[in-house]
Design an enzyme around this catalytic site. Structure first.
Site, short mmCIF file in Angstrom:
data_model
loop_
_atom_site.label_atom_id
_atom_site.label_comp_id
_atom_site.label_asym_id
_atom_site.label_seq_id
_atom_site.Cartn_x
_atom_site.Cartn_y
_atom_site.Cartn_z
CD GLU A 285 -3.16 -1.32 -0.47
OE1 GLU A 285 -3.09 0.04 -0.73
OE2 GLU A 285 -3.39 -2.36 -0.11
CG ASP A 366 2.15 -7.19 -5.84
OD1 ASP A 366 1.80 -7.44 -5.01
OD2 ASP A 366 1.44 -7.95 -6.48
ZN LIG Z 1 -2.44 -2.36 -4.82
#
Ligand SMILES: [Zn+2]
Length: 422
Positions: A285, A366
């Site tokens: 996030e 990611d």
């Molecule tokens: Zn995400």
């Protein structure tokens, strides 16, 4: 000319229907075929029990079968509103009502737009109720009570009225008062309003529906503080949310800009993850924050708004645009409603493009998480955990996921993570 307008709309409307209905059918068949062959993606072979896999397939198939009917029903509603005489009826009704009871300017337009919006939100109730209380409940996900469901709807209606009506009044006023460049003025107003909502939503509106609390003290919190400091994210923007009062699904998201930015973890996610996995989700996030993904999406939205309004400015005085759908006279409020009802099929190809951009953002976040933690395993495990607990579809048809998914499939994400060299 009316026939051309209606014909063009119907052609695109049917085309969109065929694409979406067809993709759903493809996906159903694809998932079923993988299930018969017991073809689980490699990554999940030893991470998902046969019970869980079975349940995820049944959940996916049940949702897909329901989607068939929801798709047909939703489109019938649009056709009935457009061609069943409801627009001219509501036009007369709102004129009557405004003339008798409301002496404010633009009263007719406000009633007309509000009426159409109300029709659509009432029409969406059957599918919404079935999906929440039957489908989600059957797989153990629904936690919402009738009381809370009703309270949510009433709150939504109240807020929609409180914010929506003044907003609409300003738009109608601008359209009338600012001459032929009204759409430029309206553009600045709506763009400013959107920006305001991005700031206000996380801090003022979302808390009306959920409780947001700072993360509970403990090892997770301590490690998150370290991570936030390392990344440069203000730690008073990390919250836990009581998602469990509505659903057992787990999630995390990043929202807002400037001082209003927040990372929100569902309480359901905190419970089901190990400390390492939770930290990986947070790092992901924070990646969205670092890469300025919200800002990029907002800019894109503003560009669409500009083009949308410039097209609307061409239609607003074009008589056949109104008479084609039974409205006798051009009106600003009529143009707004017709534009919002008709534009979907003309721009439906934009949905998959925006999803493709969103998927790019997910890969970037990611990657950021993996590089920040100097370890790929926790992110990978967190993804497996989320996928299994939410009974996500392990084997979507590639066309279906390319069209509908805002996130890459779990297999795609894990593949990309493993391809990173760290
Ligand atoms: Zn995400």
């Amino acid at each position: 000319m009316e026939q051309v307008i209606v014909g063009l709309f119907l052609v695109l409307f049917v085309l969109e229907f065929i694409v979406e209905f067809g993709l759903n059918e493809l996906n159903l068949r694809y998932v079923h075929a993988r299930w018969v062959e017991k073809k689980i993606p490699d990554f999940f072979q030893d991470k998902i029990s046969s019970d869980e896999y079975e349940k995820s397939v049944q959940y996916t198939l049940a949702k897909g079968r329901f989607q068939r009917w929801a798709e047909i029903y939703g489109r019938l509603v649009v056709l009935i509103v457009l061609f069943g005489g409801s627009l001219p009826f509501m036009d007369r009704f709102s004129q009557d009502l405004a003339g008798r009871f409301l002496s404010i300017s633009h009263a007719q337009g406000l009633i007309f737009c509000f009426g159409v919006a109300l029709v659509f939100s009432i029409a969406s109730l059957p599918t919404d109720l079935y999906s929440t209380f039957k489908l989600e409940a059957r797989f153990g996900f629904n936690k919402i009570t009738w009381k809370l469901y009703l309270a949510d709807k009433l709150k939504g209606l109240f807020l929609g009225t409180l914010i929506g009506l003044p907003f609409l009044w300003v738009v109608l006023w601008l359209m009338e008062a600012t001459g032929s460049y009204w759409w430029i003025w309206t553009f600045f107003f709506v763009a400013g309003f959107q920006l305001l909502m991005v700031i206000v939503y996380p801090t003022l509106i979302a808390p009306l529906f959920n409780k947001f609390e700072p993360l509970p003290k403990g090892e997770l919190r301590n490690q998150i503080l370290d991570l936030a400091e390392q990344v440069g994210f203000k730690t008073n923007g990390i919250f836990s949310m009581d998602g469990s009062k509505r659903s057992a699904h787990s999630n995390a998201y990043f929202t807002g800009i400037g001082k209003a930015k927040r990372i929100v973890l569902f309480d359901t996610l905190i419970v089901q993850m190990t400390l390492e996995q939770g930290l990986a989700v947070l790092a992901h996030e924070m990646g969205h924050y670092k890469m300025k993904h919200i800002r990029r999406m907002l800019i894109l939205q503003t560009v669409f708004l500009f083009f949308g309004l410039s097209i609307l400015s061409l239609l607003v005085n074009y008589r056949p645009f109104f008479t084609a759908f039974g409205l006798d006279n051009p009106s600003n409020y009529g143009a707004l409603v017709l534009f919002s009802l008709l534009s979907g099929p003309f721009v439906f190809f934009l949905g998959p493009l925006i999803n493709a951009l969103s998927r790019k953002h997910e890969y970037e976040a990611d990657r950021f998480a993996v590089e920040t933690l100097h370890n790929a395993r926790p992110m990978e495990e967190a993804l497996v955990n989320l996928t299994v607990k939410n009974l996500s579809n392990l084997t979507p048809h590639p066309w279906y996921s390319a069209y509908h998914y805002s996130h890459p499939t779990p297999a795609e994400r894990i593949g990309a993570i493993r391809a990173l060299s760290i």
